[in-house]
Scaffold this active site. Structure first.
Site, PDB file in Angstrom:
ATOM      1  N   ASP A  41       0.871  -1.167   0.000  1.00  0.00           N
ATOM      2  CA  ASP A  41       0.000   0.000   0.000  1.00  0.00           C
ATOM      3  C   ASP A  41       0.917   1.228   0.000  1.00  0.00           C
ATOM      4  OD1 ASP A  41      -2.306   1.603   0.275  1.00  0.00           O
ATOM      5  OD2 ASP A  41      -2.022   1.677   2.432  1.00  0.00           O
TER       6      ASP A  41
ATOM      7  N   ASP B  97      -1.464  -0.911   5.918  1.00  0.00           N
ATOM      8  CA  ASP B  97      -1.762  -0.426   7.263  1.00  0.00           C
ATOM      9  C   ASP B  97      -3.000  -1.088   7.852  1.00  0.00           C
ATOM     10  OD1 ASP B  97      -3.778   0.715   5.841  1.00  0.00           O
ATOM     11  OD2 ASP B  97      -3.089   2.781   6.061  1.00  0.00           O
TER      12      ASP B  97
ATOM     13  N   ASP C 166      -7.021  -2.418   3.455  1.00  0.00           N
ATOM     14  CA  ASP C 166      -6.317  -3.524   2.811  1.00  0.00           C
ATOM     15  C   ASP C 166      -6.669  -4.873   3.415  1.00  0.00           C
ATOM     16  OD1 ASP C 166      -4.867  -1.466   1.486  1.00  0.00           O
ATOM     17  OD2 ASP C 166      -3.585  -1.310   3.240  1.00  0.00           O
TER      18      ASP C 166
END
Length: 1155
Positions: free
Chosen positions: A484, A842, A846
């Site tokens: 990410d 994080d 996700d």
């Protein structure tokens, strides 16, 4: 009705991801078969159990399916007493169908709800009794629905609730209705079973490993190996004791973590509020949340007020999130799409406000309880982990079968040899079975987990926590890692870089400090369009919104008490917060603005909006903030500047995070509290851009460089703008300075146009001639290139151009504007190409991708998160190479231990067969000395060596049945056999050699010279093999770093040398060694052992260098089994890929085959 059916698994509205979510199981449907008890079969099985001395019960314990087939007959699910379940992973489970009598009056309540499925949960019999039929599987309750003709998750009863339905529960449930729901849904408990020691002992002893141990101990006792049998019995008892203690300790720890029982205030339909235990909560209960907050014991949707929540347990996101009331509407409620209005179980509510008389507290309705909640998902993922599809574990079972085949051959050989010596039948059977206990080491499965245990401890010391230890070995095979961007590769916080107002006339000059903006919609939008709230007087919220709000210089005030003072000041509207401009601004003081409605940010929608009013309720305005493309699409075209795209491209190319703002006035007759989001977020007026600088974390470039040197692909998956993402990719080294970026643009099918696909060079300023040069160089290998694609293009590519998808995935490095479900889809598509995919994020947006990946790492302060199997407290991606290094070290260690335990068995197996041939055997204490003093001690400390400090470009093998592994085992076994035969022949060729007594055999012939020589050399061989199979470079530190192992090797070498050269009489007596005085002979044995070490060590080095690969020349060269490797070869040889600046239509070009 067919006896076989599927459990309906509807989308139950649980927060994603769930261990039983399609993300984690490709097929979420379970195959269920119904069975009914047959009394005569049950009694027959009991009789056979007695006659077989319990052996039949042990078989039933190992294979519950056999127990069901033997004692039951198949029937329809409607009549079943027992269910045989095959889950989506192919594993079988047996569960019992339970019944519960419903209370009187249930038929009336269910009759009143005849439009729902409630009536189907009750099986009405002629005996005026209402019975509920259900079963429990992995904590979840499945109830019988007669209309569907199957068992369904109990959550199916509330899956069709709309947002308006939830508001209907605001009045509360009656006592009777809540009691009936509690019987149907069960208690609101995440109950982790803690089994008593007796039951644990029974289950542990019936483990095949311990059953084999019991069989072996009985055999050894009959064969008069009392010392050895007693010692193994004591060790097994200690092992069982430690195992039971650890299992129970982990269960108690997990139960304490899962147990959440508190008092909750609920509202009854009579209007009264009652304090009840959280165990009694059911879906539909209306709960009152106090102002000071609470630890939530269920999943609930907010109906009134706002809640500030810490969701780090769930998402790993440490920043508190503001939850706002659910919008009333007829659309179906889903906790995933309505995350910003949903409170999840186990999360900490910091404060609640605006939902109760007096301004404090909030009102919510329960939507999920027990294992159906977010916390239930986390506990379930630990209790019932997803089976690991890893070749190493599959091959280990096959290898045990190979050793079993070797044992069979040895049994036949020993039977023939002993039969020729006129041995008794008892001795024939005993000796033949003894060979089996030697050739198949029962400690093998336990030994290979040693490396994983050491790796898990090392990771924990460095702040990386793991809830699925088998995945540590999988880390060693990762070939691609997805990252990410925001908060992972870049800093979490952003700094405001500048503001640029825009309109139909174009953009104004850049203003670096938003507080210098003139009073107007842009300044008001920056000050109001956020979800920042106050906690003990301090502003709290998303870091981006905090920076944006603070840059305006405005102040935030929230209602105090019942808030009526502020409400009156702003026209009687219910005020959520008041934004006031700074007082010291001369003539430009501006006017205070009140926020009266919020529509929180959604990753899927890529925007948020608020409704504000001025003093007296005048000047009602709606503000929107979000991704520039999304905001522009919701604004009137005549208000969007013509330079929109060029300005956005310029700012994004500089790596800036760009947000757009818009606004529109609302009609005076519009009620801000009831207006729907769709009505607000349309026909807006474009206001301008807010640019924020998002710095790359200093560790990111270093880690990406390490991964590139190790030939591990790095991919960025972000929700941000594609140009910003490309800039960050260049900054952190994913895209090299001399490499080109090609943008993949795919458009979907519309009424006006067909789907198209184009590949465009990223350098917008390039001329046609330079493009031709670059294109020529690209095809000739002169330039490295990376593909970049947006979420919209990715969706169109998957739908309309599936033939190009694998090739794009092979070369794409940047995936931008990806929605959470697209991130998950990307991970799965990469796995279809046989990549072992890692994902680091994080945890906030996700979760699905982290759970779907082979290795998911969540950057979080929590020790365990529902987001992923691994959780790192480091706060940056430096945990990724650490995890890969530890995975490789653990995998190499597991290989070494596996090979060592196999070679130990083969050494002892060959020694015993050689001695059987000459009518003797190893002594009782000789077995004990080899197994305990030599092998066990070496196996325990062998895995302590840590990982290499460097990440090598080659990955360790994962197959135990590969040519180098089987080849080395064969070569070492042959060398060991030759060594033992050499020792025997050297002994028999001596002048002082005394032949064995041919009238007796076995242990009765001890001590003798043959046994002494074979024991001496085999003792050295156990130590030699430990040295040979212990790997160092490139995945582990060299052997000398494992000081304990090195010291033990030296001590054991010295001990064996002492036993050969200068054994004390008392030791020779107990070990039943023959006293040989010829020192030259003894030195010759030691020299033979040294030669054995030298030959095996050199052979292992040559095998590592690939000498066995020459055997592969004898067969035709085969393509790699991994699709991505085959496709990479094809693409490298393709002269016209990618086709630059050409518009492709679906199925226009032939697919490049790689089968």
């Amino acid at each position: 009705m067919d006896r076989r059916d599927s459990v309906v698994d509807p989308q139950s509205g649980l927060p994603s991801p769930s261990p039983r979510d399609p993300l984690l199981s490709p097929d979420s449907h379970m195959d269920v078969q119904g069975y009914k008890w047959v009394r005569w079969r049950v009694w027959l099985c009991r009789l056979f159990a007695v006659l077989s001395l319990g052996l039949l019960l042990i078989v039933f314990h190992w294979r519950p399916r056999f127990a069901v087939l033997a004692r039951c007959s198949s029937c329809s699910l409607a009549l079943a007493d027992i269910l045989l379940i095959r889950d989506s992973f192919g594993q079988q489970h047996v569960v019992e169908v339970l019944t519960e009598e419903m209370e009187e009056g249930s038929s009336e309540v269910f009759g009143a709800l005849e439009d729902t499925e409630w009536r189907d949960t009750v099986q009405l019999y002629k005996e005026e009794k209402s019975l509920l039929r259900y079963y429990l599987f992995e904590g979840l309750r499945y109830v019988w629905l007669d209309r569907k003709g199957t068992f369904c998750r109990v959550s199916v009863l509330n899956e069709d609730w709309t947002c308006m339905d939830l508001y209907g529960f605001q009045k509360g449930l009656s006592h009777l209705e809540q009691s009936l729901r509690r019987r149907v849904y069960g208690p609101n408990l995440i109950d982790v079973p803690v089994k008593p020691y007796i039951k644990l002992l029974f289950e542990e002893v019936l483990n095949p490993f311990y059953v084999f141990q019991v069989f072996s101990i009985i055999l050894w006792m009959i064969d008069s190996y009392y010392y050895y049998a007693s010692c193994i019995f004591i060790i097994s008892l200690l092992s069982i004791g430690i195992s039971l203690y650890e299992i129970r300790k982990q269960s108690i720890t997990l139960r304490n973590m899962a147990k959440l029982v508190t008092n909750v205030t609920i509202r009854r339909n009579s209007g009264e509020e009652q304090c009840v235990s959280s165990v009694e909560l059911v879906p539909g209960d209306c709960i009152i949340i106090p102002q000071e907050g609470m630890l939530l014991p269920c999943d609930a949707a907010v109906l009134a007020g706002e809640c500030l929540v810490n969701e780090s347990m769930l998402t790993g996101e440490s920043v508190p999130v503001l939850k706002t009331p659910l919008p009333a509407g007829e659309e179906r409620y889903s906790s995933e799409t309505e995350r910003r209005h949903t409170l999840f179980c186990g999360t900490q509510l910091i404060q609640a406000k605006g939902g109760r008389p007096g301004g404090g507290g909030a009102v919510a309705v329960v939507i999920s309880t027990g294992f159906f909640t977010a916390k239930g998902n986390l506990v379930s993922s630990i209790l019932y982990p997803q089976p690991t599809n890893f070749r190493f574990y599959q091959d280990s079972v096959k290898f045990l079968l190979i050793l079993g085949s070797v044992a069979l051959i040895g049994t036949i050989y020993s039977f023939v040899v002993l039969f020729r010596t006129s041995a008794t039948w008892l001795e024939l059977v005993m000796r033949s079975l003894d060979i089996v206990t030697i050739a198949v080491p029962p400690a093998l499965p336990a030994a290979i987990t040693t490396g994983t245990i050491y790796a898990q401890r090392r990771l924990k010391r460095q702040g990386v926590f793991c809830i699925s230890p088998p995945r540590i070995n999988i880390c060693g095979k990762v070939s691609l890692f997805c990252f990410d961007k925001t908060g992972t590769l870049t800093e979490e916080g952003l700094d405001v870089w500048g503001v640029m107002e825009g309109g139909a006339a174009g953009f104004s000059e850049l203003v670096s400090d938003p507080s210098l903006l003139p009073p107007g919609p842009m300044l008001s939008g920056l000050a109001c369009c956020h979800t920042v709230t106050l906690l003990q007087g301090q502003p709290l919220g998303d870091p981006l919104e905090l920076k944006m709000f603070e840059s305006t210089g405005w102040t935030l005030r929230e209602p105090e008490g019942d808030g009526k003072v502020l409400d009156a000041e702003f026209g009687g509207h219910r005020v959520l917060a008041v934004m006031r401009p700074p007082t010291a601004r001369g003539t430009s003081t501006g006017e205070a603005v009140a926020i009266v409605q919020r529509f929180p940010f959604s990753s899927a929608l890529q925007r948020m909006s608020v409704v504000t009013v001025g003093r007296g309720g005048r000047s009602a305005l709606a503000f929107i903030k979000g991704s520039p493309e999304m905001v522009a699409s919701l604004c009137r075209e005549d208000t969007v500047p013509a330079q929109f795209s060029s300005k956005l491209r310029n700012f994004s190319s500089e790596g800036l995070r760009v947000l757009a703002l818009g606004c529109k006035p609302l009609d005076e007759n519009t009620d801000p509290k009831t207006i729907e989001r769709e009505a607000v977020e349309k026909d807006m007026q474009f206001l301008g851009f807010l640019m924020m600088k998002n710095l790359v974390k200093p560790e990111s470039a270093k880690v990406i460089s390490i991964l590139r040197r190790a030939q591990l692909r790095s991919v960025m998956v972000t929700g941000d703008n594609i140009l910003t993402a490309v800039n960050v990719a260049k900054s952190c080294g994913m895209v090299g300075s001399d490499e080109k970026v090609i943008f993949v643009n795919a458009t979907p099918h519309t009424a006006q146009s067909m789907p198209t696909l184009r590949f465009n060079l990223g350098d917008g300023g390039a001329t046609q001639s330079s493009i031709e040069i670059i294109t020529q160089g690209l095809y000739q290998g002169g330039f490295g290139y990376h593909l970049a694609i947006s979420g919209k293009s990715f969706a169109a590519l998957c739908e309309h151009f599936p033939e190009y998808l694998p090739k794009v995935l092979m070369r794409a490095t940047v995936f931008a504007r990806m929605a959470p479900d697209q991130k998950t889809q990307l991970v799965k598509e990469l796995q279809k190409l046989n990549y072992r995919v890692g994902m680091c994020g994080d945890g906030a947006n996700d979760c699905g991708a982290l759970r779907a990946a082979d290795v998911g790492v969540s950057l979080s302060e929590a020790e365990a998160s529902v987001a992923s199997p691994f959780t790192s407290k480091m706060g940056n991606i430096s945990c990724v190479p650490l995890l890969i290094r530890e995975g490789r070290c653990s995998l190499v260690t597991s290989f070494s231990l596996f090979r060592y335990m196999a070679l130990y068995s083969l050494i002892q197996f060959c020694a015993v067969l050689i001695l059987y041939t000459v009518k003797t055997d190893l002594a009782d204490l000789q077995f004990l000395f080899c197994d305990i003093v030599l092998v066990t001690l070496l196996a325990i400390v062998m895995g302590k060596g840590g990982p290499s400090t460097e990440l090598h470009h080659c990955r360790p093998p994962a197959s135990l049945l590969a040519l180098p592994v089987l080849g080395s085992l064969f070569i070492h076994t042959c060398m060991n056999i030759l060594g033992q035969l050499g020792a025997l022949f050297i002994t028999t060729s001596q002048d002082w050699y005394v032949p064995l007594n041919s009238t007796v055999s076995g242990a009765a012939n001890l001590p003798n010279m043959e046994d002494t020589s074979v024991f001496a050399l085999s003792g050295f061989q156990y130590i030699i093999m430990a040295v040979v199979v212990t790997k160092g470079y490139p995945h582990k530190k060299p052997l000398y770093h494992n000081v304990l192992f090195l010291c033990l090797l030296l001590i054991l070498f010295a001990l064996m040398t002492y036993l050969v050269l200068y054994p004390a009489p008392i030791i020779s007596k107990y070990l039943q060694l023959c006293d040989i005085s010829d020192m030259n002979y003894k030195l010759l044995l030691v020299a033979l052992a040294a030669l054995n070490l030298l030959i095996c060590f050199v052979a292992e080095v040559l095998i590592d260098l690939g000498i066995l690969n020459c055997l592969r020349l004898l067969r035709q060269k085969r393509l790699s089994k991994k699709q991505y490797k085959r496709l990479n070869v094809v693409l490298s040889d393709s002269p016209a890929w990618p086709p630059l600046n050409q518009t492709l239509a679906p199925a226009e070009h032939t697919v490049i085959g790689f089968s």
